[in-house]
Write an enzyme that holds these catalytic residues in place. Structure first.
Site, mmCIF file in Angstrom:
data_model
loop_
_atom_site.group_PDB
_atom_site.id
_atom_site.type_symbol
_atom_site.label_atom_id
_atom_site.label_comp_id
_atom_site.label_asym_id
_atom_site.label_seq_id
_atom_site.Cartn_x
_atom_site.Cartn_y
_atom_site.Cartn_z
ATOM 1 C CB THR A 162 -85.338 34.541 110.051
ATOM 2 O OG1 THR A 162 -84.540 33.910 109.227
ATOM 3 C CG2 THR A 162 -84.759 34.727 111.544
ATOM 4 C CB CYS A 163 -87.139 36.767 105.600
ATOM 5 S SG CYS A 163 -85.393 37.208 105.710
ATOM 6 N NE ARG A 186 -81.314 30.885 109.220
ATOM 7 C CZ ARG A 186 -80.193 30.377 108.505
ATOM 8 N NH1 ARG A 186 -80.077 28.915 108.884
ATOM 9 N NH2 ARG A 186 -79.306 30.947 107.645
ATOM 10 C CB SER A 236 -77.042 34.985 106.174
ATOM 11 O OG SER A 236 -77.145 35.196 107.707
ATOM 12 C CD GLU A 296 -81.251 43.037 109.000
ATOM 13 O OE1 GLU A 296 -82.170 42.249 108.803
ATOM 14 O OE2 GLU A 296 -81.208 44.196 108.213
ATOM 15 C CD GLN A 347 -83.736 37.853 112.035
ATOM 16 O OE1 GLN A 347 -82.787 37.075 111.518
ATOM 17 N NE2 GLN A 347 -84.451 38.387 111.302
ATOM 18 N N GLY A 377 -88.833 46.443 108.273
ATOM 19 C CA GLY A 377 -89.574 47.799 107.740
ATOM 20 C C GLY A 377 -88.523 48.870 107.868
#
Length: 421
Positions: free
Chosen positions: A56-57, A59, A112, A119, A123, A197
């Site tokens: 993810t952004c 990790r 997080s 979120e 994922q 997005g």
């Protein structure tokens, strides 16, 4: 590998996250779907058969069974621009119960960048589904993930850890409100309409109160669909330069390996606020050096604190208590798994004993019905399982008892069966 997968000490997690690495470094180890596919294809050659990757952004983590964590790291880095030595130097590595606890905490949002960010659950589901469809999720990992998701759901329903509206995408809206204030008249461009997005787009409409937003996506149909749903505008990718020049606020949520918004796109285009929601970063860093340009990325957005986060911090002890309950359930299940071969062997032996005509002649009695006997045997097995769990005894003693029973030819009675149990 099947036998090794029952040994929880061989279950590892090796990963990097926002705590010790910035967005640029994390970008070197980010894994796309294509790279994930290739990694799983290569896994058997690395003697790895049960694993999944969470990228993810915040990790990049690889979970799986291995003789040592280096095997997982080496496999992961076959598809990254970063090398295994660098990853190992900055990574956290955990195994056994510690690795299990880590996944529970990640799924709850306790690990997080923005506390309680829910979120991450979606994922994790996506990452595991990808590996499952390719045959890399075994019995333990399947059970682990199910327990993790149940725990996360309980935390969401029973605590306020994810209360309020705080995520990286929402942090972008907070930043715009603090930096710009009212956005009427501001032209906003969103490049990339994947999950982040889309969430950002909805947050802008809901919390900024504007629809002066243009969407651009590599696949134009997806931009058109979201624009139609939200009452916004969209444009083809080939017109991106035009809209970049005209926009006051530009958000980039693409998933490219190289920057998609370059310094050259912005030179001489006036003052703009640029928000990069991508990992790796998809806005060229030097663009932030241009006069009038303000550039922020996910790391800077995640530093935002407010009352919502303070309230979430107060819920952490409750969340950890829920996690502990679910881990206990998982470990009880796992503890019983090691007895399964013994229990099956005992059950088979009892059925053989029941059908043996020698015992019928020795006892001088007819056997009860098959249905009754099956139920009786299952009761014996259940009792045996309970004793094995309570006293942590191996099954060899029970096998010996059955062998002795066969050797001496006891009477087959319910009392005898209980004695074996």
């Amino acid at each position: 590998m099947a036998n090794k997968s029952t040994d929880i000490s061989k279950f590892f997690i090796a990963g990097i996250n926002y705590k010790k690495t910035d967005a640029a470094i994390r970008g070197r180890f980010a894994i796309s779907a294509e790279q994930y596919e290739k990694i799983l294809t290569l896994a058997p050659a690395h003697h790895l058969h049960e694993l999944f990757i969470l990228s993810t952004c915040n990790r990049t983590e690889i979970y799986g069974f291995a003789e040592e964590p280096a095997h997982l790291i080496n496999l992961l880095c076959t598809q990254t621009t970063g090398d295994p030595a660098t990853f190992s130097k900055i990574a956290y590595i955990k195994n056994g119960l510690e690795a299990v606890e880590h996944l529970f905490q990640v799924s709850a949002g306790l690990d997080s960048q923005i506390l309680g960010d829910y979120e991450i659950v979606g994922q994790i589901k996506t990452a595991v589904k990808f590996a499952r469809e390719r045959g890399f999720i075994g019995a333990f990992t399947e059970r682990l993930v199910n327990c993790v998701l149940q725990s996360s759901k309980s935390i969401k329903n029973q605590t306020a850890l994810s209360g309020g509206t705080v995520s990286v995408s929402f942090a972008a809206i907070q930043y715009i409100k603090e930096r710009i204030g009212r956005v009427e008249g501001e032209k906003i461009l969103l490049i990339g309409v994947g999950k982040i997005g889309r969430n950002t787009c909805r947050n802008m409409v809901d919390y900024l109160g504007t629809r002066n937003i243009t969407l651009i996506n590599r696949t134009e149909e997806r931009a058109a669909s979201l624009a139609s749903e939200m009452g916004l505008s969209y444009a083809p990718l080939e017109d991106a330069a035009k809209y970049i020049g005209e926009s006051d606020i530009i958000l980039v949520a693409t998933n490219a390996e190289q920057p998609t918004l370059l310094r050259t796109h912005l030179e001489g285009k006036g003052a703009k606020l640029l928000i990069d929601l991508s990992i790796p970063c998809n806005i060229e860093k030097s663009a932030g050096e241009l006069p009038g340009i303000t550039l922020v990325n996910v790391d800077e957005l995640s530093k935002l604190k407010d009352e919502t986060l303070q309230k979430r911090e107060a819920e952490v002890p409750k969340a950890k208590a829920i996690i502990a309950e679910h881990i206990d359930e998982l470990l009880e299940w796992h503890d019983m798994r090691k007895y399964v071969p013994v229990l099956k062997a005992v059950k088979t032996k009892l059925k053989e004993l029941h059908s043996c005509p020698v015992f019928s002649r020795l006892s001088g009695e007819s056997f009860p019905s098959t249905v009754h006997t099956d139920e009786q045997i299952q009761r014996v097995i259940n009792g045996m399982a309970t004793k094995m769990r309570q006293h942590n005894k191996g099954g060899c003693h029970y096998i010996e008892a059955i062998n002795e029973y066969i050797a001496i030819g006891p009477q087959w009675t319910a009392t005898s069966a209980k004695a074996v149990g």
